[in-house]
Write a protein that holds these residues in place. Structure first.
Motif, PDB file in Angstrom:
ATOM      1  N   PRO A  51      21.371 111.188  19.629  1.00 59.27           N
ATOM      2  CA  PRO A  51      22.750 111.534  19.975  1.00 59.27           C
ATOM      3  C   PRO A  51      23.306 110.623  21.064  1.00 59.27           C
ATOM      4  CG  PRO A  51      21.214 113.217  20.763  1.00 59.27           C
ATOM      5  CD  PRO A  51      20.433 112.270  19.922  1.00 59.27           C
ATOM      6  N   GLU A  52      24.617 110.445  21.026  1.00 63.95           N
ATOM      7  CA  GLU A  52      25.263 109.537  21.978  1.00 63.95           C
ATOM      8  C   GLU A  52      25.918 110.343  23.097  1.00 63.95           C
ATOM      9  OE1 GLU A  52      25.085 106.117  22.188  1.00 63.95           O
ATOM     10  OE2 GLU A  52      25.866 106.887  24.083  1.00 63.95           O
ATOM     11  N   PHE A  53      25.862 109.814  24.307  1.00 63.26           N
ATOM     12  CA  PHE A  53      26.468 110.516  25.440  1.00 63.26           C
ATOM     13  C   PHE A  53      27.526 109.680  26.142  1.00 63.26           C
ATOM     14  CE2 PHE A  53      22.362 112.442  24.666  1.00 63.26           C
ATOM     15  CZ  PHE A  53      22.702 113.779  24.578  1.00 63.26           C
ATOM     16  N   LEU A  54      28.036 108.636  25.451  1.00 67.06           N
ATOM     17  CA  LEU A  54      29.035 107.805  26.130  1.00 67.06           C
ATOM     18  C   LEU A  54      30.396 108.483  26.106  1.00 67.06           C
ATOM     19  CD1 LEU A  54      30.844 106.307  23.706  1.00 67.06           C
ATOM     20  CD2 LEU A  54      28.876 104.794  23.661  1.00 67.06           C
ATOM     21  N   ARG A  55      31.148 108.216  27.191  1.00 64.85           N
ATOM     22  CA  ARG A  55      32.511 108.754  27.293  1.00 64.85           C
ATOM     23  C   ARG A  55      33.506 107.691  26.887  1.00 64.85           C
ATOM     24  NH1 ARG A  55      32.033 109.806  33.507  1.00 64.85           N
ATOM     25  NH2 ARG A  55      30.635 108.060  33.117  1.00 64.85           N
ATOM     26  N   GLU A  56      34.574 108.088  26.239  1.00 64.23           N
ATOM     27  CA  GLU A  56      35.654 107.140  25.967  1.00 64.23           C
ATOM     28  C   GLU A  56      36.195 106.677  27.320  1.00 64.23           C
ATOM     29  OE1 GLU A  56      38.613 108.682  23.242  1.00 64.23           O
ATOM     30  OE2 GLU A  56      37.035 109.395  21.921  1.00 64.23           O
ATOM     31  N   ILE A 115      20.616 119.439  21.997  1.00 66.85           N
ATOM     32  CA  ILE A 115      20.885 118.884  23.333  1.00 66.85           C
ATOM     33  C   ILE A 115      22.317 118.338  23.396  1.00 66.85           C
ATOM     34  CG2 ILE A 115      20.297 116.969  24.913  1.00 66.85           C
ATOM     35  CD1 ILE A 115      17.310 117.496  24.085  1.00 66.85           C
ATOM     36  N   LYS A 116      22.722 117.675  22.320  1.00 71.96           N
ATOM     37  CA  LYS A 116      24.076 117.117  22.289  1.00 71.96           C
ATOM     38  C   LYS A 116      25.141 118.224  22.405  1.00 71.96           C
ATOM     39  CE  LYS A 116      27.599 114.528  21.513  1.00 71.96           C
ATOM     40  NZ  LYS A 116      28.024 113.244  21.940  1.00 71.96           N
ATOM     41  N   TYR A 117      25.002 119.265  21.579  1.00 71.74           N
ATOM     42  CA  TYR A 117      25.982 120.361  21.624  1.00 71.74           C
ATOM     43  C   TYR A 117      25.926 121.093  22.960  1.00 71.74           C
ATOM     44  CZ  TYR A 117      27.194 119.813  16.741  1.00 71.74           C
ATOM     45  OH  TYR A 117      27.685 119.310  15.563  1.00 71.74           O
ATOM     46  N   GLY A 131      43.473 121.106  31.029  1.00 70.97           N
ATOM     47  CA  GLY A 131      42.577 121.598  29.965  1.00 70.97           C
ATOM     48  C   GLY A 131      41.814 120.444  29.347  1.00 70.97           C
ATOM     49  N   PHE A 132      40.603 120.735  28.856  1.00 73.94           N
ATOM     50  CA  PHE A 132      39.842 119.642  28.231  1.00 73.94           C
ATOM     51  C   PHE A 132      40.358 119.364  26.826  1.00 73.94           C
ATOM     52  CE2 PHE A 132      36.947 123.388  27.551  1.00 73.94           C
ATOM     53  CZ  PHE A 132      36.982 123.429  26.169  1.00 73.94           C
ATOM     54  N   GLY A 133      40.245 118.085  26.421  1.00 76.35           N
ATOM     55  CA  GLY A 133      40.681 117.694  25.079  1.00 76.35           C
ATOM     56  C   GLY A 133      39.750 116.635  24.543  1.00 76.35           C
ATOM     57  N   GLY A 134      40.267 115.814  23.644  1.00 80.00           N
ATOM     58  CA  GLY A 134      39.456 114.740  23.070  1.00 80.00           C
ATOM     59  C   GLY A 134      38.820 115.162  21.758  1.00 80.00           C
ATOM     60  N   SER A 135      38.098 114.226  21.179  1.00 79.29           N
ATOM     61  CA  SER A 135      37.540 114.491  19.853  1.00 79.29           C
ATOM     62  C   SER A 135      36.172 115.154  19.938  1.00 79.29           C
ATOM     63  CB  SER A 135      37.407 113.176  19.090  1.00 79.29           C
ATOM     64  OG  SER A 135      36.384 112.415  19.681  1.00 79.29           O
ATOM     65  N   CYS A 136      35.691 115.442  21.153  1.00 77.26           N
ATOM     66  CA  CYS A 136      34.310 115.928  21.269  1.00 77.26           C
ATOM     67  C   CYS A 136      34.195 117.378  21.738  1.00 77.26           C
ATOM     68  CB  CYS A 136      33.530 115.003  22.188  1.00 77.26           C
ATOM     69  SG  CYS A 136      33.632 113.284  21.669  1.00 77.26           S
ATOM     70  N   PHE A 137      34.615 117.673  22.971  1.00 76.08           N
ATOM     71  CA  PHE A 137      34.406 119.034  23.497  1.00 76.08           C
ATOM     72  C   PHE A 137      34.979 120.106  22.561  1.00 76.08           C
ATOM     73  CE2 PHE A 137      33.969 118.124  28.374  1.00 76.08           C
ATOM     74  CZ  PHE A 137      32.913 117.286  28.103  1.00 76.08           C
ATOM     75  N   SER A 153      47.448 110.513  26.641  1.00 77.83           N
ATOM     76  CA  SER A 153      46.086 110.562  26.094  1.00 77.83           C
ATOM     77  C   SER A 153      45.361 111.774  26.691  1.00 77.83           C
ATOM     78  CB  SER A 153      45.339 109.277  26.439  1.00 77.83           C
ATOM     79  OG  SER A 153      45.455 109.005  27.822  1.00 77.83           O
ATOM     80  N   PHE A 154      44.193 112.123  26.125  1.00 80.48           N
ATOM     81  CA  PHE A 154      43.542 113.358  26.606  1.00 80.48           C
ATOM     82  C   PHE A 154      42.934 113.194  27.996  1.00 80.48           C
ATOM     83  CE2 PHE A 154      38.873 112.996  26.204  1.00 80.48           C
ATOM     84  CZ  PHE A 154      38.738 111.853  25.435  1.00 80.48           C
ATOM     85  N   LYS A 155      42.804 111.949  28.425  1.00 84.85           N
ATOM     86  CA  LYS A 155      42.365 111.646  29.793  1.00 84.85           C
ATOM     87  C   LYS A 155      42.697 110.173  30.014  1.00 84.85           C
ATOM     88  CE  LYS A 155      37.762 110.129  28.517  1.00 84.85           C
ATOM     89  NZ  LYS A 155      36.353 110.098  28.805  1.00 84.85           N
TER      90      LYS A 155
HETATM   91  C1  UGA Z   1      32.448 113.627  26.161  1.00 88.03           C
HETATM   92  C2  UGA Z   1      31.133 113.634  26.954  1.00 88.03           C
HETATM   93  O1  UGA Z   1      31.427 113.562  28.361  1.00 88.03           O
HETATM   94  C3  UGA Z   1      30.250 112.450  26.552  1.00 88.03           C
HETATM   95  O2  UGA Z   1      29.000 112.536  27.241  1.00 88.03           O
HETATM   96  C4  UGA Z   1      29.989 112.514  25.033  1.00 88.03           C
HETATM   97  O3  UGA Z   1      29.240 111.403  24.583  1.00 88.03           O
HETATM   98  C5  UGA Z   1      31.313 112.514  24.296  1.00 88.03           C
HETATM   99  O4  UGA Z   1      32.120 113.634  24.752  1.00 88.03           O
HETATM  100  C6  UGA Z   1      31.017 112.659  22.832  1.00 88.03           C
HETATM  101  O5  UGA Z   1      30.557 113.725  22.416  1.00 88.03           O
HETATM  102  O6  UGA Z   1      31.127 111.662  22.093  1.00 88.03           O
HETATM  103  P1  UGA Z   1      34.756 112.295  26.274  1.00 88.03           P
HETATM  104  O7  UGA Z   1      35.213 113.194  25.173  1.00 88.03           O
HETATM  105  O8  UGA Z   1      35.035 110.848  26.192  1.00 88.03           O
HETATM  106  O9  UGA Z   1      33.176 112.445  26.497  1.00 88.03           O
HETATM  107  O10 UGA Z   1      35.479 112.850  27.578  1.00 88.03           O
HETATM  108  P2  UGA Z   1      35.056 113.421  29.018  1.00 88.03           P
HETATM  109  O11 UGA Z   1      35.148 112.345  30.022  1.00 88.03           O
HETATM  110  O12 UGA Z   1      33.800 114.176  28.955  1.00 88.03           O
HETATM  111  O13 UGA Z   1      36.259 114.443  29.268  1.00 88.03           O
HETATM  112  C7  UGA Z   1      36.478 115.558  28.399  1.00 88.03           C
HETATM  113  C8  UGA Z   1      37.682 116.343  28.837  1.00 88.03           C
HETATM  114  O14 UGA Z   1      37.417 117.067  30.052  1.00 88.03           O
HETATM  115  C9  UGA Z   1      38.914 115.492  29.126  1.00 88.03           C
HETATM  116  O15 UGA Z   1      40.055 116.124  28.596  1.00 88.03           O
HETATM  117  C10 UGA Z   1      38.957 115.430  30.636  1.00 88.03           C
HETATM  118  O16 UGA Z   1      40.247 115.215  31.157  1.00 88.03           O
HETATM  119  C11 UGA Z   1      38.440 116.817  30.997  1.00 88.03           C
HETATM  120  N1  UGA Z   1      37.873 116.891  32.362  1.00 88.03           N
HETATM  121  C12 UGA Z   1      36.724 116.244  32.659  1.00 88.03           C
HETATM  122  C13 UGA Z   1      38.525 117.642  33.334  1.00 88.03           C
HETATM  123  O17 UGA Z   1      39.590 118.245  33.091  1.00 88.03           O
HETATM  124  N2  UGA Z   1      37.970 117.717  34.582  1.00 88.03           N
HETATM  125  C14 UGA Z   1      36.816 117.089  34.905  1.00 88.03           C
HETATM  126  O18 UGA Z   1      36.362 117.209  36.074  1.00 88.03           O
HETATM  127  C15 UGA Z   1      36.181 116.316  33.919  1.00 88.03           C
END
Ligand code: UGA
Length: 440
Positions: A153-158, A209-211, A261-267, A325-327
């Motif tokens: 599994p990958e743990f890199l952040r965008e 572990i990834k989830y 709020g959290f966003g993106g294609s992962c969480f 963008s989501f972040k």
């Molecule tokens: C996330 C995980 O952090 C990576 O480890 C994982 O590899 C990736 O998903 C994936 O599954 O591919 P990513 O989606 O790029 O990475 O974004 P994060 O940096 O984790 O942020 C997620 C969200 O939480 C964003 O919307 C961000 O703004 C929000 N966030 C994060 C907060 O609101 N507060 C914080 O303190 C941290």
């Protein structure tokens, strides 16, 4: 080593470029002719800091190439990495495995026994048990193959993909068959030489572990968001609270910044997947459910803050939004909190006018919301605005020229949803400043 990568998205492309940077011979495969042409001309399909430079230098060294020809790419490879999308199916809550199953089928159709032993590494985030399922599928399609499927599994952040890939805190290897270990050890030697831990476990545990990682981080963000609201209600300061709790190493200081709020294609996708799986197995992850619920309520909470900042009068208001963008540091708008906030604002009061600016994501957001005004300049976007909403934490917003902003806006109200502006400067200049979780 010779590596073939299937998929050139947010995970596949940085993975390919970084493995090339480590000295491997990498071929990236994608079905889109245009994408391949662009990549051959150093044009990357999304915004990711440092990726283009690293791609260019590795191409010049002849360590990375791009092709539509999957057959050629995989025949010569020792390791085939699959990094295709697994989007959430809205009806079932489960990840859609269409792309990954297609990739497996194509590999089965294009490999033969004579091509020798291959390790297939799954980097896409997949439901628990999928690696095993994919292995039986490939052998069902072509029983002569000598392959093992491993879960890495990958743990890199965008936005931080390159540094996260090259400097991971750990590498998780899900492996149910020792035959693959030798190649995996060789592939990750540049990391083990730097004492970065390789955690070997079963494929199911690696998938879990990834989830678990993404869910835990999502829960942390929801917690700090709700705590910020409570701080506001009681007069405490979330910045001090985050610092105070984060210094306890059992809690840790990261992911304690409140936001929209959290966003993106992962969480969002991964938390729904694990919640659905937990319920199906009659061991519900109620805490994950609470976090998802809290996050989906977040836009309504933010809307209330916007209304309060405008004295409950949205009529005819000019609203400026910085960040779509989501972040920060990405052009990705998937599940961006900006989307429900903009839509809710428009539903609540049709007379409002919304201007928006993002350093990289205007185009992507236009595909989702076309009835707002997009700007290439953040001050132009804020011109005559009654309220400015800072939605993401792009550094250029923190470096704002406060005087220039003051002169260009009509009503001087700012909602800082990432707490990135300098409160003292903003208040001294005469703005009504509304950060999250404290009073300036
Ligand atoms: C996330 C995980 O952090 C990576 O480890 C994982 O590899 C990736 O998903 C994936 O599954 O591919 P990513 O989606 O790029 O990475 O974004 P994060 O940096 O984790 O942020 C997620 C969200 O939480 C964003 O919307 C961000 O703004 C929000 N966030 C994060 C907060 O609101 N507060 C914080 O303190 C941290």
């Amino acid at each position: 080593m010779k590596i073939a990568i299937i998929g050139t998205g947010y995970v596949g492309l940085p993975t390919g470029v970084c493995f090339a940077e480590l000295g491997n011979q990498v071929v990236c495969v994608d079905s889109s002719e245009l994408k391949i042409q662009n990549l051959n001309n150093n044009i990357i399909p999304f915004y990711e800091p440092d990726l283009q430079d690293l791609l260019k230098s590795n191409k010049e060294l002849g360590r990375i190439t791009f092709t539509k020809n999957l057959s050629l790419a995989i025949k010569n490879a020792n390791i085939i990495i699959i990094a295709v999308g697994t989007p959430s199916n809205k009806e079932t809550g489960h990840a859609d495995l269409t792309f990954i199953k297609n990739a497996i089928l194509e590999i089965a159709q294009n490999l033969s026994k004579e091509d020798g032993y291959k390790v297939i590494a799954i980097k896409s985030t997949v439901p628990i048990g999928t690696n095993k399922l994919l292995e039986s599928l490939i052998l069902q399609y072509n029983s002569n193959l000598q392959v093992d499927i491993v879960s890495i599994p990958e743990f890199l952040r965008e936005g931080k993909a390159i540094s996260d890939f090259l400097n991971p805190e750990r590498i998780i290897i899900g492996i149910d068959n020792d035959r693959a270990k030798e190649l995996i050890d060789k592939l990750y030697k540049p990391f083990t030489e730097r004492h970065i831990p390789l955690v070997f476990c079963s494929r199911k545990s690696a998938e879990m572990i990834k989830y678990a990682s993404n869910s835990f981080l999502g829960i942390k963000v929801s917690f700090i968001n709700e705590l910020a609201d409570l701080c506001e209600a009681l007069g405490a300061d979330i910045r001090d609270v985050s610092k105070g709790i984060g210094l306890d190493s059992r809690i840790g200081s990261k992911f304690l910044l409140p936001g929209p709020g959290f966003g993106g294609s992962c969480f969002p996708k991964d938390m729904i997947e694990i919640l659905t799986t937990s319920k199906e197995n009659k061991t519900p992850l109620t805490i994950v459910e609470a976090s998802i619920h809290s996050n989906s309520n977040r836009s309504e909470k933010i809307l209330q803050k916007i209304e309060k900042a405008l004295n409950n009068n949205l009529f005819n208001k000019q609203i400026a939004i910085w960040g779509l963008s989501f972040k920060a540091e990405t052009d990705d708008v998937r599940f961006s909190p900006a989307i429900p906030i903009i839509k809710k604002l428009q539903e609540r009061e049709t007379s409002i006018n919304i201007n928006a600016f993002d350093p990289e994501a205007n185009q992507n957001m236009f595909q989702v919301i076309s009835n707002i005004n997009y700007f290439d300049d953040m001050y132009e976007c804020a011109k005559n605005a009654d309220v400015l909403i800072v939605m993401t934490e792009w550094p250029i917003f923190a470096d704002v020229d406060i005087d220039k902003l003051y002169k260009t806006m009509r009503l001087k109200t700012i909602l800082d949803l990432r707490n990135i502006l300098n409160p003292k400067k903003v208040v001294e200049r005469g703005f009504n400043y509304f950060p999250l979780g404290f009073y300036a």
